[in-house]
Design an enzyme around this catalytic site. Structure first.
Site, PDB file in Angstrom:
ATOM      1  N   ARG A 224       0.857  -1.186   0.000  1.00  0.00           N
ATOM      2  CA  ARG A 224       0.000   0.000   0.000  1.00  0.00           C
ATOM      3  C   ARG A 224       0.887   1.228   0.000  1.00  0.00           C
ATOM      4  O   ARG A 224       1.853   1.303   0.774  1.00  0.00           O
ATOM      5  CB  ARG A 224      -0.908   0.009   1.239  1.00  0.00           C
ATOM      6  CG  ARG A 224      -1.999   1.080   1.164  1.00  0.00           C
ATOM      7  CD  ARG A 224      -2.781   1.202   2.458  1.00  0.00           C
ATOM      8  NE  ARG A 224      -2.047   1.975   3.459  1.00  0.00           N
ATOM      9  CZ  ARG A 224      -2.588   2.430   4.590  1.00  0.00           C
ATOM     10  NH1 ARG A 224      -3.852   2.162   4.881  1.00  0.00           N
ATOM     11  NH2 ARG A 224      -1.865   3.123   5.441  1.00  0.00           N
TER      12      ARG A 224
ATOM     13  N   TYR B 230      -3.168  11.172   6.454  1.00  0.00           N
ATOM     14  CA  TYR B 230      -3.340   9.820   6.983  1.00  0.00           C
ATOM     15  C   TYR B 230      -2.367   8.834   6.333  1.00  0.00           C
ATOM     16  O   TYR B 230      -2.181   8.846   5.114  1.00  0.00           O
ATOM     17  CB  TYR B 230      -4.773   9.337   6.730  1.00  0.00           C
ATOM     18  CG  TYR B 230      -4.910   7.838   6.861  1.00  0.00           C
ATOM     19  CD1 TYR B 230      -4.994   7.238   8.115  1.00  0.00           C
ATOM     20  CD2 TYR B 230      -4.903   7.011   5.748  1.00  0.00           C
ATOM     21  CE1 TYR B 230      -5.079   5.865   8.240  1.00  0.00           C
ATOM     22  CE2 TYR B 230      -4.986   5.641   5.855  1.00  0.00           C
ATOM     23  CZ  TYR B 230      -5.077   5.075   7.105  1.00  0.00           C
ATOM     24  OH  TYR B 230      -5.147   3.711   7.225  1.00  0.00           O
TER      25      TYR B 230
ATOM     26  N   ASP C 256      -5.197   3.943  -0.162  1.00  0.00           N
ATOM     27  CA  ASP C 256      -6.346   4.196   0.693  1.00  0.00           C
ATOM     28  C   ASP C 256      -6.731   5.667   0.612  1.00  0.00           C
ATOM     29  O   ASP C 256      -5.967   6.543   1.024  1.00  0.00           O
ATOM     30  CB  ASP C 256      -6.002   3.811   2.139  1.00  0.00           C
ATOM     31  CG  ASP C 256      -7.186   3.907   3.081  1.00  0.00           C
ATOM     32  OD1 ASP C 256      -8.278   4.314   2.643  1.00  0.00           O
ATOM     33  OD2 ASP C 256      -7.019   3.567   4.268  1.00  0.00           O
TER      34      ASP C 256
ATOM     35  N   HIS D   6      -9.338   6.873   2.244  1.00  0.00           N
ATOM     36  CA  HIS D   6      -9.802   7.158   3.595  1.00  0.00           C
ATOM     37  C   HIS D   6     -11.053   8.029   3.616  1.00  0.00           C
ATOM     38  O   HIS D   6     -11.170   8.940   4.446  1.00  0.00           O
ATOM     39  CB  HIS D   6      -8.679   7.764   4.433  1.00  0.00           C
ATOM     40  CG  HIS D   6      -8.591   7.146   5.798  1.00  0.00           C
ATOM     41  ND1 HIS D   6      -8.735   7.859   6.964  1.00  0.00           N
ATOM     42  CD2 HIS D   6      -8.388   5.866   6.173  1.00  0.00           C
ATOM     43  CE1 HIS D   6      -8.619   7.050   7.998  1.00  0.00           C
ATOM     44  NE2 HIS D   6      -8.400   5.826   7.542  1.00  0.00           N
TER      45      HIS D   6
ATOM     46  N   GLU E 165      -8.931   2.013  -2.121  1.00  0.00           N
ATOM     47  CA  GLU E 165      -9.734   1.723  -0.934  1.00  0.00           C
ATOM     48  C   GLU E 165     -10.459   2.967  -0.437  1.00  0.00           C
ATOM     49  O   GLU E 165      -9.911   4.064  -0.435  1.00  0.00           O
ATOM     50  CB  GLU E 165      -8.810   1.191   0.167  1.00  0.00           C
ATOM     51  CG  GLU E 165      -9.506   0.926   1.481  1.00  0.00           C
ATOM     52  CD  GLU E 165      -8.525   0.536   2.574  1.00  0.00           C
ATOM     53  OE1 GLU E 165      -8.950   0.478   3.747  1.00  0.00           O
ATOM     54  OE2 GLU E 165      -7.337   0.298   2.277  1.00  0.00           O
TER      55      GLU E 165
ATOM     56  N   GLU F 147     -14.258  -0.967   5.779  1.00  0.00           N
ATOM     57  CA  GLU F 147     -13.619  -1.146   7.083  1.00  0.00           C
ATOM     58  C   GLU F 147     -14.424  -0.508   8.213  1.00  0.00           C
ATOM     59  O   GLU F 147     -14.267  -0.897   9.372  1.00  0.00           O
ATOM     60  CB  GLU F 147     -12.197  -0.605   7.078  1.00  0.00           C
ATOM     61  CG  GLU F 147     -12.062   0.886   7.021  1.00  0.00           C
ATOM     62  CD  GLU F 147     -10.599   1.337   7.064  1.00  0.00           C
ATOM     63  OE1 GLU F 147     -10.287   2.232   7.862  1.00  0.00           O
ATOM     64  OE2 GLU F 147      -9.785   0.783   6.318  1.00  0.00           O
TER      65      GLU F 147
ATOM     66  N   ARG G 140     -13.877  -5.082   2.909  1.00  0.00           N
ATOM     67  CA  ARG G 140     -12.797  -4.639   3.793  1.00  0.00           C
ATOM     68  C   ARG G 140     -13.103  -4.766   5.282  1.00  0.00           C
ATOM     69  O   ARG G 140     -12.343  -4.298   6.116  1.00  0.00           O
ATOM     70  CB  ARG G 140     -12.456  -3.180   3.478  1.00  0.00           C
ATOM     71  CG  ARG G 140     -11.611  -2.999   2.250  1.00  0.00           C
ATOM     72  CD  ARG G 140     -10.170  -3.408   2.509  1.00  0.00           C
ATOM     73  NE  ARG G 140      -9.499  -2.482   3.400  1.00  0.00           N
ATOM     74  CZ  ARG G 140      -8.695  -2.831   4.384  1.00  0.00           C
ATOM     75  NH1 ARG G 140      -8.478  -4.110   4.658  1.00  0.00           N
ATOM     76  NH2 ARG G 140      -8.094  -1.921   5.128  1.00  0.00           N
TER      77      ARG G 140
ATOM     78  N   ASP H 211      -4.850  -1.694  15.184  1.00  0.00           N
ATOM     79  CA  ASP H 211      -5.964  -1.568  16.120  1.00  0.00           C
ATOM     80  C   ASP H 211      -6.824  -2.825  16.128  1.00  0.00           C
ATOM     81  O   ASP H 211      -7.835  -2.874  16.837  1.00  0.00           O
ATOM     82  CB  ASP H 211      -6.799  -0.317  15.857  1.00  0.00           C
ATOM     83  CG  ASP H 211      -7.446  -0.287  14.483  1.00  0.00           C
ATOM     84  OD1 ASP H 211      -7.353  -1.285  13.754  1.00  0.00           O
ATOM     85  OD2 ASP H 211      -8.057   0.747  14.144  1.00  0.00           O
TER      86      ASP H 211
ATOM     87  N   GLU I  28      -4.618  -7.433   4.823  1.00  0.00           N
ATOM     88  CA  GLU I  28      -3.830  -6.334   5.379  1.00  0.00           C
ATOM     89  C   GLU I  28      -3.051  -6.853   6.579  1.00  0.00           C
ATOM     90  O   GLU I  28      -3.591  -7.571   7.421  1.00  0.00           O
ATOM     91  CB  GLU I  28      -4.751  -5.197   5.799  1.00  0.00           C
ATOM     92  CG  GLU I  28      -4.028  -3.995   6.383  1.00  0.00           C
ATOM     93  CD  GLU I  28      -4.982  -2.864   6.724  1.00  0.00           C
ATOM     94  OE1 GLU I  28      -4.506  -1.725   6.853  1.00  0.00           O
ATOM     95  OE2 GLU I  28      -6.201  -3.118   6.864  1.00  0.00           O
TER      96      GLU I  28
ATOM     97  N   TRP J  56     -12.047  12.296   8.073  1.00  0.00           N
ATOM     98  CA  TRP J  56     -10.639  11.978   8.321  1.00  0.00           C
ATOM     99  C   TRP J  56     -10.294  10.643   7.703  1.00  0.00           C
ATOM    100  O   TRP J  56     -11.027   9.672   7.847  1.00  0.00           O
ATOM    101  CB  TRP J  56     -10.352  11.947   9.829  1.00  0.00           C
ATOM    102  CG  TRP J  56      -8.915  11.630  10.079  1.00  0.00           C
ATOM    103  CD1 TRP J  56      -7.860  12.491   9.954  1.00  0.00           C
ATOM    104  CD2 TRP J  56      -8.364  10.363  10.440  1.00  0.00           C
ATOM    105  NE1 TRP J  56      -6.682  11.831  10.229  1.00  0.00           N
ATOM    106  CE2 TRP J  56      -6.968  10.516  10.513  1.00  0.00           C
ATOM    107  CE3 TRP J  56      -8.900   9.102  10.675  1.00  0.00           C
ATOM    108  CZ2 TRP J  56      -6.102   9.476  10.839  1.00  0.00           C
ATOM    109  CZ3 TRP J  56      -8.061   8.070  11.000  1.00  0.00           C
ATOM    110  CH2 TRP J  56      -6.674   8.252  11.089  1.00  0.00           C
TER     111      TRP J  56
END
Length: 409
Positions: free
Chosen positions: A147, A159, A217, A219, A243, A269, A290, A323, A346, A409
């Site tokens: 990525r 990010y 990504d 985001h 993504e 996600e 995702r 996380d 991932e 964000w």
């Protein structure tokens, strides 16, 4: 067999994690991940105050029945807190069931559909030389898919760029949640991002050639037409996926994006249930799912979601940053190994303190992950080590545009 105890353990080695430990009257234990980044204590309370009392005395082998009971009996369904709590219970029960069978969990899910699980790593840089160095470092670690995230001229913090300093002056690295009393404010300019990014991917392709799978990504930061524009601009560089190009709560927005670009799309996600995907999957508006096992109701729910996606030739791309605890990561790997429509996984490598708290059997070799052959998930929790790292408040940042408007964000 009966459940005799269920303990919620909150620990913060390299970051905050919520772990559920279920114990049976036969001495078997199972672990589940209930971590919800920046809202961890909400899940811990939901589990300890509302779910644990419902588990005592139940048969741990009744995984499907317990899932349906926890989902339907609360009346207030879905949402990230509820689904993370259900996931923690579900994964812990699967861990117990596989241990009781004396098998690694993937065997109970139908056995292996492949010998290894292709993983992608996260390369980033504030400029092209730094980005190239990061890509080479990931290739040296064995990653076969990368990525690519990059700083953008005129934007102070973006990010996914590890080298940029966070609010505390330290490197972002892979965990943007910062241990501060209030979330950090960052800036954003979509037009600057859209101007800059295609040139970055052109430079990466020129440096590393056409074979390396590249991912990016967005985001959730673009409108549908901006996302369509970016997808079109990136087509010459043959991305593995783009993504979260736009906030996917507006599922119909992906129709517009799909009309304008053939760049593969990965979404989900921040989703919690199959209901978030109905339009996206049925109309084949995405290419990769995702969701995280941890945030989407556990293995029971994710297996059903991915079986639904398989009918439309849509593959998995399970969320796997730091996380997600090693418990949640192991659950994803067992599912990855068993399903037919696997796409990519991932994989952010946890820090040394996290690995001290969570003892893992999964391994990463030559670009491929494998959950290992230990019965159950293959992860054990060192509770003494966990107790040395108490919870610390941490928040993800948020964005404002130049005029002060709060942005995605």
């Amino acid at each position: 067999m009966k459940i005799v105890a269920a303990d919620v353990i909150v620990s913060s080695p390299d970051r905050n994690f919520v772990t559920l430990k279920i114990t049976t009257d036969e001495g078997l234990t199972g672990l589940g991940d209930g971590t919800l980044n920046g809202r961890e204590l909400s899940v811990a309370s939901y589990l300890a105050d509302h779910v644990v009392p419902l588990l005592i005395g139940r048969d741990p082998h009744r995984v499907e029945d317990t899932w349906q009971f926890l989902y339907r009996s609360a009346y207030w369904r879905r949402g990230p807190v509820t689904m993370a709590a259900i996931a923690a219970v579900d994964v812990a029960l699967w861990d117990i069931k596989a241990k009781a069978a004396g098998m690694p969990l993937y065997q109970l899910l139908g056995g292996a559909s492949r010998t290894g699980i292709m993983a992608y790593g996260h390369a980033s840089g504030r400029d092209l030389p730094e980005l190239f160095d990061s890509i080479r470092q990931h290739l040296d670690l064995g990653y076969r898919s990368i990525r690519v995230q990059t700083s953008v001229p005129g934007i102070n913090a973006v990010y996914g760029v590890a080298a940029q300093p966070g609010v505390d002056g330290k490197r972002y690295d892979y965990e943007p949640a910062q241990r501060t009393p209030l979330p950090a404010e960052e800036d954003w300019d979509t037009r600057a991002y859209l101007r800059h990014l295609p040139g970055v991917f052109e430079a990466v392709r020129n440096e590393f050639g056409p074979e390396l799978p590249l991912l990016h990504d967005g985001h959730h930061r673009m409108t549908p037409i901006q996302a369509a524009k970016l997808g079109k601009a990136l087509e010459p560089y043959d991305l593995f996926w783009l993504e979260d190009c736009t906030p996917a709560e507006n599922q119909e927005a992906l129709r517009l994006v799909r009309q304008h670009t053939t760049t593969p799309l990965a979404i989900g996600e921040v989703f919690n249930t199959v209901w978030d995907y109905q339009t996206l999957i049925r109309e084949q508006l995405i290419d990769y799912v995702r969701s995280a096992v941890t945030h989407t109701g556990g293995i029971t729910a994710m297996r059903k979601l991915l079986d639904f996606a398989a009918q439309y030739q849509i593959k998995s791309g399970i969320h796997g940053p730091t996380d997600i605890s090693p418990v949640g990561m192991a659950a994803a790997l067992h599912l990855d190994l068993a399903i037919h429509n696997f796409g990519i996984q991932e994989y952010m490598q946890h820090g040394a303190l996290t690995n001290e708290v969570f003892r893992q059997s999964f391994n990463f070799t030559d670009g491929y992950l494998h959950p290992g052959e230990r019965p159950g998930l293959g992860v054990e929790l060192d509770e003494e080590a966990a107790a040395r790292f108490p919870y610390q408040p941490a928040y993800l940042p948020f964005n404002r545009l130049q005029d002060g408007t709060v942005h995605d964000w």
